[in-house]
Design an enzyme around this catalytic site. Sequence first.
Site, PDB file in Angstrom:
ATOM      1  N   SER A 177      16.349  45.972   8.078  1.00 26.34           N
ATOM      2  CA  SER A 177      17.026  45.250   7.011  1.00 26.34           C
ATOM      3  C   SER A 177      17.138  43.768   7.382  1.00 26.34           C
ATOM      4  O   SER A 177      16.122  43.115   7.581  1.00 26.34           O
ATOM      5  CB  SER A 177      18.384  45.890   6.716  1.00 26.34           C
ATOM      6  OG  SER A 177      18.929  45.374   5.529  1.00 26.34           O
TER       7      SER A 177
ATOM      8  N   ASP B 131      13.706  52.058  -1.801  1.00 29.87           N
ATOM      9  CA  ASP B 131      14.731  51.154  -1.280  1.00 29.87           C
ATOM     10  C   ASP B 131      15.274  50.289  -2.415  1.00 29.87           C
ATOM     11  O   ASP B 131      14.546  49.514  -3.023  1.00 29.87           O
ATOM     12  CB  ASP B 131      14.147  50.277  -0.176  1.00 29.87           C
ATOM     13  CG  ASP B 131      15.205  49.662   0.717  1.00 29.87           C
ATOM     14  OD1 ASP B 131      16.272  49.285   0.192  1.00 29.87           O
ATOM     15  OD2 ASP B 131      14.981  49.555   1.929  1.00 29.87           O
TER      16      ASP B 131
ATOM     17  N   HIS C 210      17.217  52.799   1.680  1.00 26.86           N
ATOM     18  CA  HIS C 210      17.571  51.843   2.730  1.00 26.86           C
ATOM     19  C   HIS C 210      18.066  52.603   3.959  1.00 26.86           C
ATOM     20  O   HIS C 210      19.201  52.438   4.409  1.00 26.86           O
ATOM     21  CB  HIS C 210      18.629  50.872   2.207  1.00 26.86           C
ATOM     22  CG  HIS C 210      18.651  49.565   2.939  1.00 26.86           C
ATOM     23  ND1 HIS C 210      17.569  48.717   2.980  1.00 26.86           N
ATOM     24  CD2 HIS C 210      19.622  48.949   3.667  1.00 26.86           C
ATOM     25  CE1 HIS C 210      17.873  47.647   3.694  1.00 26.86           C
ATOM     26  NE2 HIS C 210      19.100  47.781   4.126  1.00 26.86           N
TER      27      HIS C 210
END
Length: 429
Positions: free
Chosen positions: A294, A379, A408
Amino acid sequence: MRRVLFSFWFLLSFALAAQPTEKIVKVIVAPDHTNWEYKTGEPVKFTITVLQYGNPLKNAALKYEVMPEKMPATKTETLTLANGSKVVEGGTLKKPGFLRCMATATVNGKEYVGLATAGFDPLKIEPTTNVPPDFQAFWDKAKTEAAKIPLDTRLTLLPDRCTENVNVYHVSIQNFALNTRVYGILCVPKKEGKYPAILKVPGAGARPYSGDVAAAEKGFITLEIGIHGVPVTMDVSVYNNLMAGALRNYWTHGLDDKDQYYYKRVYLGCVRANDFIYSLPQFDGQNLGVTGGSQGGALSIVTAALDNRVKYLVAYYPALSDLTGYLHDRAGGWPHLFNKDNYTFNGKKDKIETSKYYDVVNFARLLKVPGFYSWGFNDETCPPTSMYAAYNVITAPKELYLALETGHWTYPEQYEITNPWLYGKLQKR
């Protein structure tokens, strides 16, 4: 008691980063191509199935929407699934991108959500951002100025975290300016010798860190850093208070000025962390990797681009990629600075220009070292459109492992592939 609390926090952190919790009712959405990929102009069909205890649930109330990711719905319908399943005509895209079907089933008053995302020529997605003329000069100057600042290293042994084979330290080094700090957890093998090193860069937010003792047990120096200039061994309540107060929306702080934007200290702090690794007598002086997911995926790419001492990187679902996508009627990367909810505040010329100096796409263009990348099509935090915009401009050796249905989060299988790759490269196996 302290070890118990630490262990609890570590396990909780791991759980939060893992795949979603299983539920009795599952909403399964699947495109009709097994690889979830299509040519532009080719139609996609989504099969929606509602399962309870592994069997189709008859007469479930269902609502579904089809839309380009992060964009308004182009098709929606509410119905009852007589046999627990339905095939939906999803349409197509005329340009490379992603088309998502999101389905919500209501069972006994509770909602259950499933989604799937079809990719249309994703390897042809081009970024919307561009490179400022002084991009390289800006960062070269910033690194030169930061290099003049003494590291002023401070190490504190953490005896309760040490193992038979690994010493664990809380470390503090001076960042890009006097009296600014980078904190982290350093893990060093006790056995005398020279070792490769791994810099672990963090996802968004603020939290305590545990360090990667497991990798150190395998013969690596590991440094896991925070980005906010505060110690990384405090009680979790401190970080929660910071995120609700001084660090609230930190990703927008100073966005109207490229020299004052919050991520300048962050990007340079990653390079300073490498300076510290290079100062360690146990480091082999050559084999350095960087990894994260991320925001950490973004920082992995940025660090490898800014610092030619990095030899390999592994990035999971990188954020901060193609931030200006929303200005071109498509998904942009986290933190979605210019989407409809943030445009009124952020959609100013100076902020848009600043974003280009920090967009991962423009660092991805500079990469010279091998990288391994991994993400999924579902995601919703870091849209795949934005990640492919960065991936597609990389000219360095690259590998991409797709875990298609992941959002995610990651499956263990992803680490089972990427970790051996990184370890093997660094240990020259």
